[in-house]
Every structure is written in structure tokens, then in C-alpha cells.
Design an enzyme around this catalytic site. Structure first.
Site, PDB file in Angstrom:
ATOM      1  N   HIS A  41       0.821  -1.212   0.000  1.00  0.00           N
ATOM      2  CA  HIS A  41       0.000   0.000   0.000  1.00  0.00           C
ATOM      3  C   HIS A  41       0.854   1.261   0.000  1.00  0.00           C
ATOM      4  CE1 HIS A  41       0.697   1.125   4.213  1.00  0.00           C
ATOM      5  NE2 HIS A  41       0.484  -0.134   4.568  1.00  0.00           N
ATOM      6  N   CYS A  51       2.980  -4.420   6.909  1.00  0.00           N
ATOM      7  CA  CYS A  51       2.679  -4.257   5.487  1.00  0.00           C
ATOM      8  C   CYS A  51       3.937  -3.918   4.702  1.00  0.00           C
ATOM      9  CB  CYS A  51       1.648  -3.145   5.297  1.00  0.00           C
ATOM     10  SG  CYS A  51       0.009  -3.559   5.959  1.00  0.00           S
TER      11      CYS A  51
END
Length: 449
Positions: free
Chosen positions: A335, A353
């Protein structure tokens, strides 16, 4: 005077005359009786019809049809069989409002058997068989029967959507409404048709989830049709399939991402060529991004991410994150992370992440579809089975062990067959572009180089 002869001689002559007259009378009576016993045309026709029916029945007895005429509880998996007791079978037709039934005639003409895996449950069938007797006469026999209505049935759902496009790592994922115990029978009822040749296998993840994965990644731009001949398959004690399943979907272009937790870079390969190399920041030491070859599961823009501990604690966060592509159920994404650009390419500071520069994140987001392989390497944390679509954690030999048949599947434009894995040509695919690396989910090593 001559007297009247009343002696014995005259009496004898008179008796002889009487006897002769009686004989003539009897003869006349016999002739009259014979004339009255002549068979009428109607009686003669009835006798001929009865004789013809008896002959036809004798001919029909030369063929047997199973299930027999009038059966009401035929077992679907037994199918239909026609056998020539004498003579030969020449043709068989099956009429039903259910799924069509095809069959195969034996080379010697002595038998015919349906080739569909199973008949439908709760369905009526009429079988008409023709043949020839040893005398050369034509034989015709018909059987009308109904299959059983089981007390317990199951249905099947497929994840893939009709004509939707998926990445080259995408498994076919089936979910059953009831636990399956006769797993091999269910596997064998599944047929694949692929526009390009594919080798793969089925894998049971528990009793209600079944996956198909190619040995190596799907060839890009492959059309896939799954046909599940599940109606009538016996999947357990008293458990039968209630409906068939058919779905067609597509494998799109090849998009493969590889992220290293130690070099702090990700490579993005498009159709086999390196298209991008971006700086990244993966999970910090306390929240490492786990090793493994995963698949993109879904994407959204934005995604609200909450975590880091109890609300109010030092690590707590509640953020809207842009251009997020998910690859684990526990919450790992590729992301956009404008706040960590300074760390991207040099250090790991994320909550698990893969942080990307905003423009790079948008580029990857726009290209991503479900089933795109995403591999994380050199982490201190091992990946966890079923934390996402983790079918590519397993080597080919390990994957084969999840099949109830122990066999591989060869698919192509003409359909699929089950084959011994030892009969297959060796794979020529290599990681990361053609397949996943061995042991890719183990932590602490760089699996892809």
C-alpha cells in the site's frame, strides 16, 4: 306256399343293413360336426398376435437393461448398463429431463454402459435399446426407471466469477455445504477444460474445501472451464450431490511481485519481464512481514487500518490507507505510505505491510487482480498456512499428498484426465516467474535470490 323266412339268416341281413345305415348316419354327423369347428378370422388374428408377442418377448429377453423397468430407487453412481444375453447391442438412447446421458458400446457389441460419472438424483429415465438376435432379427427393449431421492444432499460453491480475470497463481477454490468423506469420488467428478495445456492437482483443506492448483503458474491468457458432474455423486454415507456446477473464468496477464525484507526493494515483473523496481519498507522487528509466496486477495482505496495495540497505547493506529492490495487475511498489504518514504529502501518501520511510495503504490494497485503472486523473502517471521491464499507455500510433491486420488490432472482444450504423477514430464519452470520457490514460507532465508 312259400313261407316267410324268419330264420337266423334273414335277421342277420336286417341287422347288417341297420348297422350300415347307422354308420352312414355317424359319418354324416361327423362331417357336420367338423364344419362347425372352423376358426373364425378374429380368432385366427388373435392367435397370430399372441404368437407375435411371444416371439417379440423372446427376442427382448435377449437384452437386459439395468436398472430394470419400473425401478424407483436406482443408485445414481451405478449408471445404466445394457447387456446382450444373446446376439448384439446395436444402439442405446436415453431420454430424460435431467442432464444428457452418453454411453459407450463395447467393441464386441455385447454391452453398453453410460459414460457420465453419475445419473441425477430424483430423476426419471427411459432407456431404449436395440440389437440383433443370432437369427439376424431386430430386438427392441425399453426400461423406464427413477433414481433415488437421498435424505441428505450437498451443494458446491466456486469462488471464481463467470468470465472474471485472475492472476497466474489463482487456485480454483470449491466449498461444499456438507463435510465430504468420499473425497476421491468427488475429485473424479470434476473436469477441467483449458485453452492451453495445464498440469495440476486437487488438494483437500479439511472436509469442505477443495483447491485445484497448477504444478507451476498458469500460462498467461488461459481460459478455464470447470465442469463438476456432482449431481448424483456419492460423497459420504447417505450423502449425494444435488446439482452440477459449471463455471468459466480467465487467467490474465502475468504480474508477479517479489519483496525482500533485507534489500528493502520490490521487483514487479509484468509478463515475464522486470517492469519496476521500487524502494519499500516492510515490518519492523517487532511486527515482521511474514515470509511466503502469497496471492493478492482483494484491493480497496482507501482501506481503514486499525491496530498496534489497545486504543490509547503508544503503538495504536487508526488510519485510512490509499491504494491497498491485500495478501494475508491477518492484514498485510502492499500500500501507499507517504509517511515512510524516508525509510523506504533503507529500513523496516511498518506494522507488517509492504510500504510503497504513493505513485508506485497506485501503479501496482491499478494493475492488480486477485491471484497475482506476491512473495516476501528473508523475513524473521515464517508464513502461516491459510493466512491468505497460501497454496503456493507447498511444493508440488507436498501438494499432491492433499489429493484423495494421489493423481495429477492433465487438462487441455479437450478436457482433463487423471494421470500418475510419475508419468509426467519434468517441470522446466523456475522461481519467481514460473513457480514458487521451495520452502518459500520458512523464515530467515532468502529463497528467491
Amino acid at each position: 306256399m312259400r313261407g316267410t323266412d324268419r330264420g337266423p339268416g334273414r335277421r342277420a341281413r336286417r341287422y347288417a343293413g341297420v348297422a350300415a345305415a347307422a354308420a352312414i348316419g355317424l359319418l354324416a354327423t361327423a362331417c357336420s360336426s367338423g364344419s362347425h369347428s372352423t376358426v373364425s378370422p378374429a380368432q385366427s388374428a388373435a392367435q397370430a398376435s399372441a404368437s407375435a408377442k411371444a416371439h417379440a418377448a423372446a427376442l427382448a429377453a435377449m437384452l437386459t437393461i439395468t436398472p430394470a423397468n419400473g425401478s424407483h430407487d436406482a443408485v445414481p453412481s451405478d449408471g445404466i448398463t445394457v447387456t446382450a444375453v444373446k446376439g448384439k447391442v446395436t444402439n442405446v438412447t436415453v431420454r430424460t429431463s435431467g442432464d444428457p446421458v452418453s454411453g459407450r458400446l463395447a467393441a464386441d457389441g455385447k454391452s453398453w454402459h453410460s459414460t457420465v460419472p453419475n445419473l441425477n438424483v430424483s430423476q426419471s429415465y427411459t432407456v431404449t435399446a436395440t440389437g440383433t438376435a443370432p437369427s439376424g432379427e431386430k430386438i427392441t427393449k425399453t426400461s423406464t426407471f427413477r433414481t433415488m431421492t437421498p435424505a441428505l444432499t450437498f451443494t458446491t460453491a466456486i469462488f471464481e466469477g463467470y468470465k472474471q480475470s485472475y492472476g497466474v497463481g489463482m487456485p480454483i477454490m470449491l466449498t461444499f455445504s456438507q463435510p465430504i468423506t468420499n473425497k476421491a469420488a468427488v475429485e473424479r467428478s470434476l473436469e477441467l477444460t483449458t485453452s492451453k495445456p495445464v498440469i495440476g492437482a486437487w488438494y483437500w483443506d479439511g472436509d469442505q474445501h477443495l483447491y485445484f492448483r497448477p504444478r507451476d503458474y498458469w500460462p498467461a491468457y488461459t481460459e478455464v472451464t470447470l465442469t463438476g458432474h456432482l449431481n448424483g455423486v456419492k460423497a459420504g454415507k447417505g450423502l449425494y450431490g444435488a446439482r452440477n456446477l459449471t463455471q468459466t473464468f480467465e487467467i490474465g496477464r502475468s504480474l508477479i511481485a517479489v519483496a525482500s525484507t533485507t534489500t528493502h526493494k520490490t521487483q514487479i515483473y509484468l509478463n515475464g519481464k522486470l517492469a519496476y523496481q521500487w524502494p519499500i519498507s516492510t515490518g519492523r522487528a517487532s511486527l515482521p512481514t511474514p515470509d511466503g509466496t502469497y496471492l493478492s486477495v482483494e484491493k480497496a482505496n482507501p482501506v481503514r487500518m486499525i491496530g498496534g495495540g489497545p486504543k490509547g497505547s503508544a503503538g495504536y493506529y487508526d488510519e485510512l490507507v490509499n491504494y491497498a492490495v491485500r495478501f494475508t487475511y491477518s492484514g498485510d498489504y502492499y500500500h501507499s505510505a507517504p509517511w515512510s518514504v524516508v525509510n523506504q529502501g533503507t529500513s523496516n518501520v511498518s506494522h507488517g505491510c509492504v510500504n510503497l511510495p504513493p505513485a508506485a503504490a497506485q501503479t501496482y494497485y491499478d494493475m492488480s487482480i486477485p491471484g497475482d503472486p506476491i512473495t516476501v523473502t528473508a523475513s524473521t517471521a515464517a508464513g502461516r498456512w491459510d493466512d491468505g491464499w497460501t497454496q503456493w507455500f507447498l511444493s508440488w510433491s507436498a501438494y499432491l499428498k492433499g489429493s484423495a486420488t494421489g493423481e495429477a490432472v492433465q487438462a487441455g482444450p479437450q478436457g482433463s484426465t487423471f494421470v500418475s504423477p510419475s508419468s509426467l514430464p519434468a517441470s522446466t519452470a523456475s522461481a519467481p516467474l514460473g513457480t514458487s520457490a521451495l520452502g518459500n514460507f520458512y523464515a530467515g532465508t532468502s529463497n528467491l535470490g
